[in-house]
Design a protein around this motif. Structure first.
Motif, mmCIF file in Angstrom:
data_model
loop_
_atom_site.group_PDB
_atom_site.id
_atom_site.type_symbol
_atom_site.label_atom_id
_atom_site.label_comp_id
_atom_site.label_asym_id
_atom_site.label_seq_id
_atom_site.Cartn_x
_atom_site.Cartn_y
_atom_site.Cartn_z
ATOM 1 N N LYS A 185 0.823 -1.205 0.000
ATOM 2 C CA LYS A 185 0.000 0.000 0.000
ATOM 3 C C LYS A 185 0.869 1.271 0.000
ATOM 4 C CE LYS A 185 -4.346 -1.634 0.967
ATOM 5 N NZ LYS A 185 -4.156 -2.925 0.254
ATOM 6 N N ARG A 186 2.197 1.092 0.089
ATOM 7 C CA ARG A 186 3.082 2.270 0.115
ATOM 8 C C ARG A 186 2.938 3.079 -1.169
ATOM 9 N NH1 ARG A 186 8.777 0.399 2.924
ATOM 10 N NH2 ARG A 186 7.818 -0.374 4.849
ATOM 11 N N SER A 187 3.212 4.380 -1.031
ATOM 12 C CA SER A 187 2.911 5.293 -2.146
ATOM 13 C C SER A 187 3.689 4.942 -3.408
ATOM 14 C CB SER A 187 3.201 6.730 -1.721
ATOM 15 O OG SER A 187 4.575 6.887 -1.447
ATOM 16 N N GLU A 188 4.951 4.441 -3.240
ATOM 17 C CA GLU A 188 5.745 4.202 -4.451
ATOM 18 C C GLU A 188 5.145 3.097 -5.330
ATOM 19 O OE1 GLU A 188 7.052 3.590 -1.295
ATOM 20 O OE2 GLU A 188 8.588 2.030 -1.390
ATOM 21 N N PHE A 189 4.306 2.233 -4.729
ATOM 22 C CA PHE A 189 3.660 1.181 -5.517
ATOM 23 C C PHE A 189 2.289 1.610 -6.020
ATOM 24 C CE2 PHE A 189 6.125 -1.277 -2.178
ATOM 25 C CZ PHE A 189 7.231 -1.470 -2.986
ATOM 26 N N GLY A 190 1.837 2.803 -5.588
ATOM 27 C CA GLY A 190 0.503 3.279 -5.961
ATOM 28 C C GLY A 190 0.536 4.199 -7.165
ATOM 29 N N ALA A 191 -0.382 5.157 -7.177
ATOM 30 C CA ALA A 191 -0.572 6.003 -8.357
ATOM 31 C C ALA A 191 0.703 6.750 -8.756
ATOM 32 C CB ALA A 191 -1.696 6.996 -8.098
ATOM 33 N N SER A 192 1.495 7.202 -7.751
ATOM 34 C CA SER A 192 2.680 7.994 -8.090
ATOM 35 C C SER A 192 3.755 7.134 -8.759
ATOM 36 C CB SER A 192 3.258 8.653 -6.833
ATOM 37 O OG SER A 192 3.851 7.670 -5.999
ATOM 38 N N GLY A 193 3.617 5.803 -8.661
ATOM 39 C CA GLY A 193 4.598 4.927 -9.295
ATOM 40 C C GLY A 193 4.093 4.282 -10.573
#
Lengths: 170, 151
Positions: free
Chosen positions: A58-66
């Motif tokens: 769920k960390r941001s780097e795996f989400g939309a920003s990545g």
């Protein structure tokens, strides 16, 4: 003359200095144009995040920003396909090179699968792979990336020499 | 624009990995068996060129296509770098591929590379599964305690 130039660029393997300089320029261009780091394995986390709900993913780097990494990885596959196709050898090579003649196909699959799992797991624990640490991080002068690269080389030398000692008849 | 540039550079990266024989199992095995300096030289060249280029970007405070200043983070130093690095290296040596070049092999039509890529995804997921237990390894090293100031 023209034919020779086309062959040199698209058909024959490049010398180390040309391919190395090219990859260095890709890193600089990606930073200058997009403010993005050369990165591969974080994108694999994004792929996992689409199929799994584990908290780490769920960390941001795996989400939309990545998300951009998924497109980048697809482009890497396409670029290599272009290279393979232009040199007239698409689909002709072996993933395990000359070891393919020594190892049965089930054994090749076992080694590649085991190696792949170690790669994925180790990259997340170390915080990056050959791209993110060994090329990007070292270029930024990061101590963690120089250390990671030394460990990559140590582990790689140990595993490769052990594998060859076992499977290649002397 | 940024999206197009990223795609184009991904294409170039894959092409160069393939042309540079980084997707060639024998070149990687040759490196790790100390018989072939092609890939170490290639990597050192890439780092040297990128190092100078990134220094220039910082020196002249270049802005990206969207107008924001270029900002790239340095990865933290922790015990996971050592342990994970050794694990990653072992996988690199066995599969003869790192993540980027395994994708490159797949593009070249070396279909068994699909097994490597699938393994990498499983390994990534496995780390995510065990991360609550392994998280202490990624704690940054504690800084030297400040005992007093000389001022």
């Amino acid at each position: 003359m023209l034919r020779g130039m086309i062959d040199a660029v698209f058909v024959n393997p490049w010398p180390w200095w040309a391919a190395g300089a090219g990859i260095g320029l890709v890193v600089v261009a990606l930073a200058a144009l997009a403010s993005r780091p050369l990165s591969v394995t974080t994108g694999l986390g994004s792929v996992c995040a689409m199929a799994s709900n584990l908290p780490y993913l769920k960390r941001s780097e795996f989400g939309a920003s990545g998300r951009w990494r998924l497109e980048f990885l697809a482009a890497v596959v396409a670029g290599a396909a272009l290279s393979g196709w232009l040199s007239g050898g698409w689909g002709s090579g072996q993933a395990m090179g000359s070891l393919a003649a020594v190892l049965s196909q089930p054994l090749q699959i076992a080694v590649l699968a085991g190696g792949g799992v170690l790669i994925g797991f180790g990259a997340r624990m170390a915080g990056g792979c050959t791209s993110g640490h060994s090329i990007m991080g070292t270029s930024l002068g990061a101590p963690s990336s120089f250390l990671a690269t030394a460990m990559f080389m140590l582990g790689g030398a140990a595993a490769t020499n052990a594998l060859f000692a076992i499977v290649v008849p002397s | 624009m940024i999206r197009a540039a990223t795609l184009l550079l991904g294409l170039a990266f894959g092409f160069l990995l393939s042309r540079g024989r980084a997707t060639d199992y024998d070149a990687i095995a040759g490196m790790f068996r100390f018989k072939d300096a092609h890939l170490p030289l290639l990597m050192c060249t890439a780092i040297a060129v990128a190092g100078v280029g990134l220094w220039l970007l910082r020196r002249f405070q270049v802005r990206a296509l969207d107008g924001r200043p270029v900002k790239l983070d340095i990865k933290p130093l922790h015990a996971g770098v050592v342990i994970g690095g050794l694990i990653f290296g072992a996988g690199w040596g066995l599969a003869g591929q790192c993540p980027g070049t395994a994708l490159g092999q797949l593009g070249e039509g070396k279909w068994l590379a699909g097994v490597t890529v699938a393994g990498m995804l499983v390994g990534t997921w496995l780390y995510a599964l065990l991360e609550p237990t392994l998280a202490p390894l990624q704690k940054p090293r504690p800084r030297e305690p400040v005992v007093g100031s000389r001022a």
